[in-house]
Scaffold this motif. Structure first.
Motif, PDB file in Angstrom:
ATOM      1  N   LEU A  31       0.823  -1.213   0.000  1.00  0.00           N
ATOM      2  CA  LEU A  31       0.000   0.000   0.000  1.00  0.00           C
ATOM      3  C   LEU A  31       0.854   1.258   0.000  1.00  0.00           C
ATOM      4  CD1 LEU A  31      -2.661  -1.140   2.610  1.00  0.00           C
ATOM      5  CD2 LEU A  31      -3.152  -0.578   0.237  1.00  0.00           C
ATOM      6  N   ASN A  32       1.891   1.270   0.804  1.00  0.00           N
ATOM      7  CA  ASN A  32       2.736   2.461   0.893  1.00  0.00           C
ATOM      8  C   ASN A  32       3.506   2.718  -0.391  1.00  0.00           C
ATOM      9  OD1 ASN A  32       1.999   3.250   3.485  1.00  0.00           O
ATOM     10  ND2 ASN A  32       3.505   1.878   4.444  1.00  0.00           N
ATOM     11  N   ALA A  33       3.751   1.678  -1.165  1.00  0.00           N
ATOM     12  CA  ALA A  33       4.431   1.872  -2.443  1.00  0.00           C
ATOM     13  C   ALA A  33       3.634   2.805  -3.346  1.00  0.00           C
ATOM     14  CB  ALA A  33       4.637   0.523  -3.124  1.00  0.00           C
ATOM     15  N   PHE A  34       2.334   2.642  -3.377  1.00  0.00           N
ATOM     16  CA  PHE A  34       1.493   3.505  -4.204  1.00  0.00           C
ATOM     17  C   PHE A  34       1.290   4.870  -3.558  1.00  0.00           C
ATOM     18  CE2 PHE A  34       0.618  -0.606  -5.964  1.00  0.00           C
ATOM     19  CZ  PHE A  34       0.394  -0.360  -7.316  1.00  0.00           C
ATOM     20  N   ALA A  35       1.256   4.899  -2.220  1.00  0.00           N
ATOM     21  CA  ALA A  35       1.054   6.183  -1.550  1.00  0.00           C
ATOM     22  C   ALA A  35       2.239   7.119  -1.776  1.00  0.00           C
ATOM     23  CB  ALA A  35       0.822   5.944  -0.058  1.00  0.00           C
ATOM     24  N   ILE A  36       3.470   6.626  -1.567  1.00  0.00           N
ATOM     25  CA  ILE A  36       4.631   7.522  -1.675  1.00  0.00           C
ATOM     26  C   ILE A  36       4.879   7.930  -3.122  1.00  0.00           C
ATOM     27  CG2 ILE A  36       5.688   6.536   0.380  1.00  0.00           C
ATOM     28  CD1 ILE A  36       7.671   5.087  -1.483  1.00  0.00           C
ATOM     29  N   ALA A  37       4.437   7.099  -4.076  1.00  0.00           N
ATOM     30  CA  ALA A  37       4.636   7.439  -5.489  1.00  0.00           C
ATOM     31  C   ALA A  37       3.886   8.712  -5.874  1.00  0.00           C
ATOM     32  CB  ALA A  37       4.192   6.278  -6.371  1.00  0.00           C
ATOM     33  N   PHE A  38       2.901   9.098  -5.091  1.00  0.00           N
ATOM     34  CA  PHE A  38       2.126  10.300  -5.364  1.00  0.00           C
ATOM     35  C   PHE A  38       2.593  11.486  -4.520  1.00  0.00           C
ATOM     36  CE2 PHE A  38      -0.493   7.364  -7.557  1.00  0.00           C
ATOM     37  CZ  PHE A  38      -1.318   8.082  -8.410  1.00  0.00           C
ATOM     38  N   HIS A  39       3.736  11.350  -3.890  1.00  0.00           N
ATOM     39  CA  HIS A  39       4.281  12.490  -3.135  1.00  0.00           C
ATOM     40  C   HIS A  39       4.524  13.643  -4.115  1.00  0.00           C
ATOM     41  CE1 HIS A  39       7.072  14.933  -0.745  1.00  0.00           C
ATOM     42  NE2 HIS A  39       6.583  14.292   0.322  1.00  0.00           N
ATOM     43  N   PRO A  40       4.174  14.886  -3.766  1.00  0.00           N
ATOM     44  CA  PRO A  40       4.286  15.995  -4.732  1.00  0.00           C
ATOM     45  C   PRO A  40       5.693  16.215  -5.269  1.00  0.00           C
ATOM     46  CG  PRO A  40       3.793  16.782  -2.502  1.00  0.00           C
ATOM     47  CD  PRO A  40       3.599  15.330  -2.485  1.00  0.00           C
ATOM     48  N   ARG A  41       6.715  16.010  -4.483  1.00  0.00           N
ATOM     49  CA  ARG A  41       8.077  16.186  -4.993  1.00  0.00           C
ATOM     50  C   ARG A  41       8.390  15.167  -6.077  1.00  0.00           C
ATOM     51  NH1 ARG A  41      12.636  16.555  -0.624  1.00  0.00           N
ATOM     52  NH2 ARG A  41      13.775  17.038  -2.546  1.00  0.00           N
ATOM     53  N   LEU A  42       7.903  13.929  -5.890  1.00  0.00           N
ATOM     54  CA  LEU A  42       8.168  12.905  -6.885  1.00  0.00           C
ATOM     55  C   LEU A  42       7.332  13.121  -8.148  1.00  0.00           C
ATOM     56  CD1 LEU A  42       8.358   9.761  -4.570  1.00  0.00           C
ATOM     57  CD2 LEU A  42      10.259  11.023  -5.600  1.00  0.00           C
ATOM     58  N   LEU A  43       6.081  13.558  -7.982  1.00  0.00           N
ATOM     59  CA  LEU A  43       5.265  13.860  -9.158  1.00  0.00           C
ATOM     60  C   LEU A  43       5.870  14.993  -9.972  1.00  0.00           C
ATOM     61  CD1 LEU A  43       1.626  13.679  -7.728  1.00  0.00           C
ATOM     62  CD2 LEU A  43       2.793  11.978  -9.131  1.00  0.00           C
ATOM     63  N   ALA A  44       6.352  16.028  -9.284  1.00  0.00           N
ATOM     64  CA  ALA A  44       6.953  17.153  -9.988  1.00  0.00           C
ATOM     65  C   ALA A  44       8.273  16.756 -10.644  1.00  0.00           C
ATOM     66  CB  ALA A  44       7.174  18.308  -9.009  1.00  0.00           C
ATOM     67  N   LEU A 170       2.801  23.272   6.268  1.00  0.00           N
ATOM     68  CA  LEU A 170       1.836  23.372   5.177  1.00  0.00           C
ATOM     69  C   LEU A 170       2.150  22.351   4.102  1.00  0.00           C
ATOM     70  CD1 LEU A 170      -0.466  24.630   3.626  1.00  0.00           C
ATOM     71  CD2 LEU A 170       1.103  26.433   2.849  1.00  0.00           C
ATOM     72  N   PHE A 171       3.428  22.268   3.698  1.00  0.00           N
ATOM     73  CA  PHE A 171       3.785  21.316   2.651  1.00  0.00           C
ATOM     74  C   PHE A 171       3.580  19.882   3.129  1.00  0.00           C
ATOM     75  CE2 PHE A 171       6.831  18.490   0.613  1.00  0.00           C
ATOM     76  CZ  PHE A 171       6.436  18.635  -0.715  1.00  0.00           C
ATOM     77  N   ASP A 172       3.950  19.607   4.385  1.00  0.00           N
ATOM     78  CA  ASP A 172       3.767  18.250   4.904  1.00  0.00           C
ATOM     79  C   ASP A 172       2.299  17.847   4.888  1.00  0.00           C
ATOM     80  OD1 ASP A 172       6.445  18.016   5.301  1.00  0.00           O
ATOM     81  OD2 ASP A 172       6.398  18.481   7.438  1.00  0.00           O
ATOM     82  N   ASP A 173       1.427  18.799   5.234  1.00  0.00           N
ATOM     83  CA  ASP A 173      -0.001  18.508   5.230  1.00  0.00           C
ATOM     84  C   ASP A 173      -0.495  18.225   3.810  1.00  0.00           C
ATOM     85  OD1 ASP A 173      -2.594  18.379   6.614  1.00  0.00           O
ATOM     86  OD2 ASP A 173      -3.059  20.152   5.427  1.00  0.00           O
ATOM     87  N   LEU A 174      -0.062  19.049   2.858  1.00  0.00           N
ATOM     88  CA  LEU A 174      -0.459  18.828   1.471  1.00  0.00           C
ATOM     89  C   LEU A 174       0.155  17.529   0.934  1.00  0.00           C
ATOM     90  CD1 LEU A 174      -0.179  22.474   0.107  1.00  0.00           C
ATOM     91  CD2 LEU A 174      -2.281  21.130   0.381  1.00  0.00           C
ATOM     92  N   ALA A 175       1.392  17.257   1.314  1.00  0.00           N
ATOM     93  CA  ALA A 175       2.032  16.021   0.867  1.00  0.00           C
ATOM     94  C   ALA A 175       1.256  14.799   1.355  1.00  0.00           C
ATOM     95  CB  ALA A 175       3.474  15.967   1.357  1.00  0.00           C
ATOM     96  N   ALA A 176       0.742  14.860   2.608  1.00  0.00           N
ATOM     97  CA  ALA A 176      -0.066  13.756   3.125  1.00  0.00           C
ATOM     98  C   ALA A 176      -1.338  13.586   2.302  1.00  0.00           C
ATOM     99  CB  ALA A 176      -0.397  13.998   4.591  1.00  0.00           C
ATOM    100  N   ASP A 177      -1.921  14.706   1.840  1.00  0.00           N
ATOM    101  CA  ASP A 177      -3.105  14.611   0.995  1.00  0.00           C
ATOM    102  C   ASP A 177      -2.786  13.939  -0.338  1.00  0.00           C
ATOM    103  OD1 ASP A 177      -4.517  15.863   2.964  1.00  0.00           O
ATOM    104  OD2 ASP A 177      -4.676  17.795   1.959  1.00  0.00           O
ATOM    105  N   GLU A 223      -4.552  26.873  -1.801  1.00  0.00           N
ATOM    106  CA  GLU A 223      -5.815  26.972  -2.518  1.00  0.00           C
ATOM    107  C   GLU A 223      -5.746  26.269  -3.865  1.00  0.00           C
ATOM    108  OE1 GLU A 223      -9.024  30.352  -4.061  1.00  0.00           O
ATOM    109  OE2 GLU A 223      -7.236  30.947  -2.925  1.00  0.00           O
ATOM    110  N   THR A 224      -4.670  26.532  -4.610  1.00  0.00           N
ATOM    111  CA  THR A 224      -4.530  25.910  -5.923  1.00  0.00           C
ATOM    112  C   THR A 224      -4.294  24.413  -5.797  1.00  0.00           C
ATOM    113  OG1 THR A 224      -3.629  27.965  -6.808  1.00  0.00           O
ATOM    114  CG2 THR A 224      -3.232  25.954  -8.076  1.00  0.00           C
ATOM    115  N   ALA A 225      -3.430  24.044  -4.858  1.00  0.00           N
ATOM    116  CA  ALA A 225      -3.136  22.624  -4.667  1.00  0.00           C
ATOM    117  C   ALA A 225      -4.395  21.846  -4.299  1.00  0.00           C
ATOM    118  CB  ALA A 225      -2.063  22.450  -3.597  1.00  0.00           C
ATOM    119  N   GLU A 226      -5.172  22.399  -3.385  1.00  0.00           N
ATOM    120  CA  GLU A 226      -6.380  21.690  -2.963  1.00  0.00           C
ATOM    121  C   GLU A 226      -7.415  21.651  -4.075  1.00  0.00           C
ATOM    122  OE1 GLU A 226      -7.592  23.537   0.669  1.00  0.00           O
ATOM    123  OE2 GLU A 226      -6.265  22.293   1.895  1.00  0.00           O
ATOM    124  N   ALA A 227      -7.458  22.682  -4.902  1.00  0.00           N
ATOM    125  CA  ALA A 227      -8.394  22.681  -6.030  1.00  0.00           C
ATOM    126  C   ALA A 227      -8.056  21.551  -7.002  1.00  0.00           C
ATOM    127  CB  ALA A 227      -8.363  24.024  -6.740  1.00  0.00           C
TER     128      ALA A 227
END
Length: 1019
Positions: A31-44, A170-177, A223-227
Motif C-alpha cells: 500500500l505504501n508503495a502507491f502512496a509515496i509514489a504520489f508524493h508531490p516532490r516525486l510527481l513534480a 503546510l507542505f507536509d499537510d499537502l504532501a499527506a493529501d 488553494e490551488t493545490a487543494e483545487a
C-alpha cells in the motif's frame, strides 16, 4: 540517462489478480508503495504518472529511475536484479514497509538525478518555482496490457532538492493529501475490478491535475493545490459512480476502554468528519475521569451530530447467561450513567463482548434503542450472514434495524488490501453499501488517515457517517432477518478458562441463586408498599442490587459470602414487613406465615426445626416430616397461592402424622405418591425413575468425567478385549438410608469416579437423592472431594452429572431469559431448566443455576459441574416429572418462600390469600415496579383520542410470556384498578388496557415482555 519515472513492481500480472490477502507487514509495503509514489516532490520530478509493472518482468535498469519493490514482490524478481539496478544508477526502494522510511529512500532519487545531470554538464542551478507553473504535458499511454506509460514527449526540468526548502507544516499537510490520493487511486482501481469493470479513470487528465497540484504544493499555494486535488478525487468518485452510482458509507468505530490511551478522543471529538464511539458507561466514566474535558467535548460533538455513541449496559456482563432482570438492570443503569455523564443515552446498541440472543430486539426496542450492532467483536457463534443494514426480527416478532457486516480492523494494513473486496461484497449484496472500520483511539495506521483525508475532497470510497445518521438517512431494507436461537452460542466458558479466572461455572450458579433471592426480597418490600397504597420505593436495596450485579464481573468472585449474608438480612426484613401488614388485626394461636413471591401456586418444603408438635395436615399443609428423635429435621410441604401467602399453625397437641403403608425409602429404592426412584447398586447414581402406573423408565442419572477423546478400556473377564469410551466410571462403595419418615425419603450413596484406562481415581463423591410426598420431584445433591482438576478445553475436560431418558424422539428445549427455546448441535447454555418432552411425557431437569450443558446422542445430556478453575464442590439438581410448565418447576426450586413466625393467627382474611392472580400459567410475573409519567406525546391523528395517564397512586407489574403462545390474559388485583396501560421499560405507553371488575385484560404475543401499569383511585 533515462527520463525520470516511477515504477511500482507488483506481485501479479495485472490489477485484476492483485493480491489482497497478505500479512500486515507485506500489505503495508504494498500500500505504501502507491502512496509515496504520489508524493508531490516525486510527481513534480518525474512529470508523469507513476506506473505499476509486473515484478517478474522488471524494467531495464538505468540512471534516473525510481523503482519501488514492495516486500511481497521481492520473490518475483530475477536473481540479483536489485543489485544490478542499483549499480546502474536506479534508485530502488526495497525491503521496507514503513511509509516514512520508504519515502526517505524514494526522495533520494531526486538528489541522484541532480548529480547525474550535473555530471552530464546540464544546468543544475537553482530552479525557480515559476518553472512549474505551466500545465503538465500530455502523456501518451502505452503498454496498456501492463499499465506502463511511454516516454514523455518533452523532458520536464528537474527539481533540485538542495535549493528548495519544503520542510514546512503546510507542505507536509499537502504532501499527506497527495499520498492519500495514491492510496485511494489504488483502492478505486481494485474496487473497479472487484465489481467486474475495467479501469475507467482518464489518466491523462487525472495526472495533469495531480501534477499541477504538486507544483502548487511545492509553492505552498494551498488553494490551488487543494483545487487540483479536489479535481483528482472527484475523478476517482466519477470512476466509482460508473459502476455504483449511489452513495456508499464508511463507519468509523472507535473502541474505548480505560486501559488504552484515550487522550486522542478529545481531538477526535473536535473533528468535523463523523465517527462513532463504542463503550460502556462505566468505561467511559473512568476514561473521562483521567481525561479532562473529554465529557464536555463528547457531549458537544454528539449534540452537533459529529459523533454517535454506541453502548447499552453499564458493564459488559455475560448477557446470554444472565436472568432477564439482571439484563434490564444493566441497561437501565447504563442509561442513567450516560445521561449523567454526557446528557443523553445511546440509541444504537452495541458491545465488544459476545451478547447476542434472539430475544434482544424486543428488549432493546422497549429500552429505547432504535438500532443495534448484530456483530461480535471477540468470539462466539452467531448467524454469519453479513448485511450493512437489516431488519432484525426477534423471536417475538419485534423488529429493529441492525448492522451485521464484520468490521475491518483499522490498524491493520491487510484490512485496506481487503477493503475493495469487502466493499464490493456490500455493493453486490446490500441495498446500501458500507463498511465499519474498527479501531482504538490511538490509531497510527496511515491508510486510515488517508481515507479520512479524502473526505475533504470527495468521498470516492465512501462517505464517513456516524451510526446515528446512518440509520436515520438510509432506507429500510426490504428483507427481514429472523434468526433462530440455535444459531447463537457464546464463548464465555472458554474465555473464563483461558484467562484462568476463578469459578467459571459456579459464578453463574451463585449469581442466579442470589438473583432469585433478591427478586423475592424486592417483591416482599414492593408488595408491602402496594398493599399500603404507597409509592414503591425505588431506592430500596439499590446498594445491595448493585453489589449483586457487580459481583459477577469480579474475576475472583471475592464478595459473595458477605453479599449472601446481606441478601438474607434484606429478605428477612422485607418478609417481616409484609407479614405485619397481612397479620394486622389477627388473633389466635402462634404459627408461621409462608410467602410466595411467584405468580403460580407452589408446593414448597418449609423447614420447622425445633417445634414440639407438627401442624395438622389440613388446608395448605399437604405433608409433614416429623421425628421426635430428630426435631431439627421437621418440615412440612405447604401449598401457597401465587403472589400470596399461607398460614400454618404451630399446633401444640396435633396427632403425629402416620407413616405411609410402604416406606418412602428402603434398600436402593425411594418412592412417593407419584413414582419410585431406583438407585443403581453399581454406580450409586439413579438407575431409573418410574411412575407407579407405568413400566417405562423415565430418566436415569450418574456422575462422570469426560475426556477429550475416546480411550481403549479393557473389558472385565474378557482378556484382550477392549471397549472405547470418553467417560470415566462411577463406582459405588456404599449407601445409607438416611430418612424414611412420614413425608421424606432420602438415600445417600458414596464412592469414586475412576479412570478405567489407568485405574486412577479422579474424585470421590457423595450423592444424596431425596423425595417428598405430594411433590412430583426428585432432589439430588452432589459433593465431590479429592478432585483431580480438569485442564484445557472446558467443553471436553469436565466433571458432569449425566442424565439419560428412554425416548430418542423427545424434544429437548432450554430457557433463554426464562422463555422456552430450542437449540442445535451439542453445546448449549441455560441456567433455568432443560426440558425433555414427547407427546405424552415431560421431564424437566432443574440445574439450580448450573449454566453449561452438552447433549451427547439423542437421549443424553451432561450438566457440567467442574472445569479448570472451579472451587465449589457441592451441587444440586431437581428432576420434575410431568411438570406442565418447566419455568414453574425451575423457579419453584430456586426462589425462596420466606417464612415468618407469627405470635397470632390466622390472618383476618383467611389462612391463604393472594394479592395478584394470572389466569394463564405460561405467563409469569417477575417484578413489581413504581409508576412512571408517560413520556409519549400523542400524534396529531391521536390527540383527540389520547388519554393522559392519571396521577393516581399505583404500581406496575412486569410480565413475561414463556411458552411462545399468543393469547389474552387476565390479571386480577387485590383492588379494582381505575386505569391500566401497557408500557415499555422507559415508561412510555404502548397501549391502554380494558378493565373488567378487578381484572385487566391483556393481549400478549409470544415471548412478550411488558410492564403493566395499574392506577387506583384515591382512597
Amino acid at each position: 540517462m533515462h527520463s525520470p519515472d516511477i515504477q511500482i513492481l507488483i506481485p501479479s500480472h495485472s490489477l485484476d489478480d492483485f493480491p489482497t490477502e497478505q500479512t500486515d507487514d507485506l500489505a503495508a509495503s504494498l500500500l505504501n508503495a502507491f502512496a509515496i509514489a504520489f508524493h508531490p516532490r516525486l510527481l513534480a520530478w518525474t512529470g508523469e504518472m507513476p506506473r505499476w509493472r509486473r515484478a517478474d518482468d522488471p524494467p531495464i535498469p538505468g540512471s534516473g529511475q525510481l523503482v519501488i519493490v514492495p516486500t511481497v514482490s521481492a520473490d518475483w524478481l530475477p536473481c540479483s536484479w536489485i543489485d544490478d539496478a542499483r549499480k546502474a544508477g536506479t534508485t530502488v526502494v526495497s525491503g521496507l514497509s514503513e511509509r516514512s522510511e520508504m519515502l526517505k529512500v524514494a526522495l533520494t532519487a531526486i538528489d541522484k538525478s541532480t548529480e547525474d545531470r550535473a555530471a552530464d554538464g546540464e544546468n543544475a542551478g537553482e530552479l525557480p518555482v515559476e518553472a512549474f507553473s505551466d500545465p503538465a504535458p500530455e502523456i501518451p499511454l502505452s503498454g496498456a496490457g501492463v499499465g506502463l506509460a511511454g516516454e514523455p514527449d518533452s523532458q520536464l526540468p528537474v527539481l533540485e532538492s538542495e535549493n528548495t526548502d519544503l520542510a514546512t507544516p503546510l507542505f507536509d499537510d499537502l504532501a499527506a493529501d497527495f499520498m492519500a490520493l495514491g492510496t485511494c487511486w489504488l483502492l478505486v482501481e481494485i474496487l473497479t475490478r472487484k465489481m467486474r469493470q475495467f479501469g475507467n479513470i482518464d489518466e491523462t487528465r487525472f495526472f495533469q491535475r495531480a501534477h499541477a497540484g504538486a507544483k502548487a504544493a511545492i509553492a505552498e499555494d494551498r488553494e490551488t493545490a487543494e483545487a487540483h486535488l479536489s479535481g483528482c478525487f472527484e475523478m476517482l468518485l466519477e470512476a466509482r459512480e460508473r459502476f455504483y452510482p449511489v452513495e456508499c458509507y464508511l463507519l468509523d468505530l472507535c473502541l474505548a476502554v480505560p486501559d488504552v490511551e484515550s487522550a486522542p478522543l478529545v481531538e477526535d471529538a473536535r473533528q468535523s468528519i463523523p465517527w462513532s464511539l463504542l463503550a460502556t458507561s462505566q468505561d467511559l466514566k473512568a476514561i473521562c475521569e483521567k481525561t479532562p474535558g473529554l465529557a464536555t467535548e463528547l457531549s458537544s460533538a454528539w449534540n452537533a451530530g459529529r459523533i454517535s455513541v454506541l453502548g447499552g449496559e453499564d458493564e459488559e456482563a455475560s448477557l446470554p447467561l444472565l436472568p432477564l432482570e439482571s439484563l434490564l438492570y444493566h441497561l437501565e443503569r447504563g442509561r442513567s450513567e450516560w445521561l449523567s455523564l454526557v446528557g443523553r443515552s445511546p440509541t444504537v446498541w452495541g458491545r465488544r463482548r459476545f451478547g447476542l440472543t434472539p430475544l434482544l430486539p424486543q428488549i432493546l426496542v422497549k429500552s429505547g434503542f432504535l438500532a443495534a450492532m448484530h456483530v461480535v467483536l471477540d468470539d462466539g457463534i452467531y448467524p454469519d450472514a453479513e448485511y450493512t443494514k437489516l431488519r432484525w426480527r426477534g423471536v417475538d416478532g419485534t423488529l429493529i434495524d441492525a448492522f451485521s457486516r464484520i468490521p475491518l480492523a483499522a490498524e491493520g494494513a491487510s484490512s485496506y488490501l481487503r477493503f475493495p473486496a469487502r466493499m464490493a461484497e456490500s455493493m453486490d449484496q446490500d441495498h446500501v453499501a458500507g463498511l465499519i472500520l474498527a479501531r482504538w483511539p490511538d490509531i497510527e495506521a496511515p491508510w486510515y488517515h488517508d481515507l479520512r483525508r479524502s473526505q475533504k475532497y470527495a468521498p470516492c470510497l465512501g462517505r464517513f457517517i456516524s451510526f446515528d445518521r446512518f440509520f436515520e438517512e438510509t432506507e429500510l431494507p426490504g428483507q427481514h432477518s429472523t434468526h433462530k436461537p440455535n444459531e447463537y452460542f457464546s464463548p464465555i466458558l472458554i474465555q473464563h478458562v483461558a484467562r484462568r479466572e476463578k469459578d467459571p461455572i459456579q459464578r453463574y450458579t451463585l449469581h442466579n441463586r442470589l438473583r432469585r433471592q433478591w427478586d423475592a426480597t424486592a417483591w416482599c418490600h414492593a408488595a408491602a408498599d402496594a398493599l399500603m397504597n404507597r409509592p414503591i420505593d425505588v431506592q430500596f436495596g439499590q446498594e445491595v442490587e448493585t453489589r449483586l450485579e457487580s459481583a459477577l464481573l469480579d474475576r475472583e468472585f471475592s464478595t459473595a459470602e458477605q453479599l449472601e449474608s446481606d441478601l438474607l438480612e434484606a429478605q428477612n426484613g422485607g418478609a417481616r414487613r409484609l407479614a405485619r401488614i397481612i397479620m394486622h388485626g389477627a388473633t389466635g394461636e402462634r404459627g408461621f406465615l409462608v410467602l410466595n413471591p411467584l405468580s403460580f401456586t407452589r408446593r414448597v418444603v418449609v423447614p420447622l426445626p425445633g417445634i414440639k408438635s407438627p401442624p395438622p395436615i389440613s388446608g395448605p399443609v399437604k405433608a409433614i416430616e416429623f421425628n421426635p428423635a430428630h426435631p431439627e429435621l421437621t418440615a412440612c410441604v405447604v401449598e401457597v397461592p401465587g403472589n400470596g401467602y399461607a398460614w400454618i399453625p404451630e399446633a401444640s397437641q396435633s396427632p403425629r402424622p402416620a407413616l405411609p403403608k410402604q416406606p418412602l425409602a428402603e434398600d436402593w429404592l425411594l418412592r412417593n405418591d407419584h413414582f419410585e426412584v431406583a438407585i443403581n447398586e453399581r454406580t450409586g447414581g439413579i438407575a431409573h425413575v418410574r411412575l407407579h402406573n407405568q413400566r417405562a423408565k423415565r430418566v436415569s442419572q450418574q456422575l462422570s468425567f469426560r475426556f477429550p477423546r475416546e480411550r481403549a478400556i479393557p473389558v472385565v473377564d474378557q482378556p484382550g478385549e477392549t471397549t472405547k469410551s470418553q467417560y470415566a466410571e462411577m463406582r459405588c462403595l456404599g449407601h445409607e438410608v438416611v430418612r424414611s419418615g412420614t413425608a421424606c425419603g432420602e438415600i445417600v450413596t458414596f464412592g469414586e469416579i475412576i479412570d478405567q484406562a489407568k485405574s486412577q481415581r479422579l474424585a470421590a463423591y457423595r450423592q444424596t437423592v431425596r423425595v417428598w410426598r405430594t411433590r412430583p420431584t426428585v432432589d439430588i445433591e452432589v459433593e465431590l472431594t479429592d478432585v483431580v482438576m480438569p485442564e484445557g478445553d472446558p467443553w471436553n475436560n469436565y466433571f458432569a452429572s449425566r442424565f439419560a431418558w428412554s425416548d430418542s424422539t423427545a424434544v429437548v428445549t432450554r430457557s433463554i431469559y426464562h422463555s422456552a427455546q430450542n437449540f442445535a448441535g451439542e453445546r448449549f447454555e441455560t441456567s433455568d431448566y432443560i426440558e425433555v418432552a414427547s407427546e405424552d411425557e415431560r421431564m424437566t431437569i432443574v440445574p439450580h443455576g448450573l449454566a453449561f450443558h452438552r447433549k451427547t446422542g439423542d437421549r443424553m445430556v451432561d450438566s457440567l459441574l467442574l472445569v479448570a478453575g472451579d472451587t465449589v464442590r457441592k451441587f444440586k439438581f431437581t428432576i420434575a416429572i410431568d411438570a406442565l410448565y418447566p419455568l414453574e418447576a425451575a423457579w419453584n426450586e430456586l426462589t425462596p418462600a420466606p417464612v415468618v413466625p407469627t405470635e397470632v393467627g390466622p390472618p383476618r382474611t383467611g389462612a391463604t390469600g393472594w394479592f395478584f392472580h394470572l389466569d394463564s400459567r405460561h405467563v409469569q410475573m417477575t417484578r413489581l415496579l413504581p409508576v412512571e409519567t408517560d413520556k409519549t406525546p400523542p400524534s396529531p391523528l391521536e390527540q383527540f383520542e389520547h388519554t393522559s395517564v392519571p396521577n393516581d397512586p399505583g404500581f406496575a407489574i412486569r410480565l413475561i410470556e414463556t411458552e411462545g403462545l399468543s393469547k389474552p390474559v387476565k390479571l386480577r388485583c387485590f383492588r379494582q384498578p381505575t386505569f391500566a396501560r401497557k408500557r415499555d421499560f422507559r415508561g412510555e405507553t404502548l397501549s391502554e388496557l380494558r378493565i373488567e371488575g378487578d381484572a385487566v385484560l391483556i393481549d400478549l404475543t409470544a415471548f412478550e415482555i411488558v410492564d403493566i401499569e395499574l392506577r387506583f383511585g384515591q382512597v
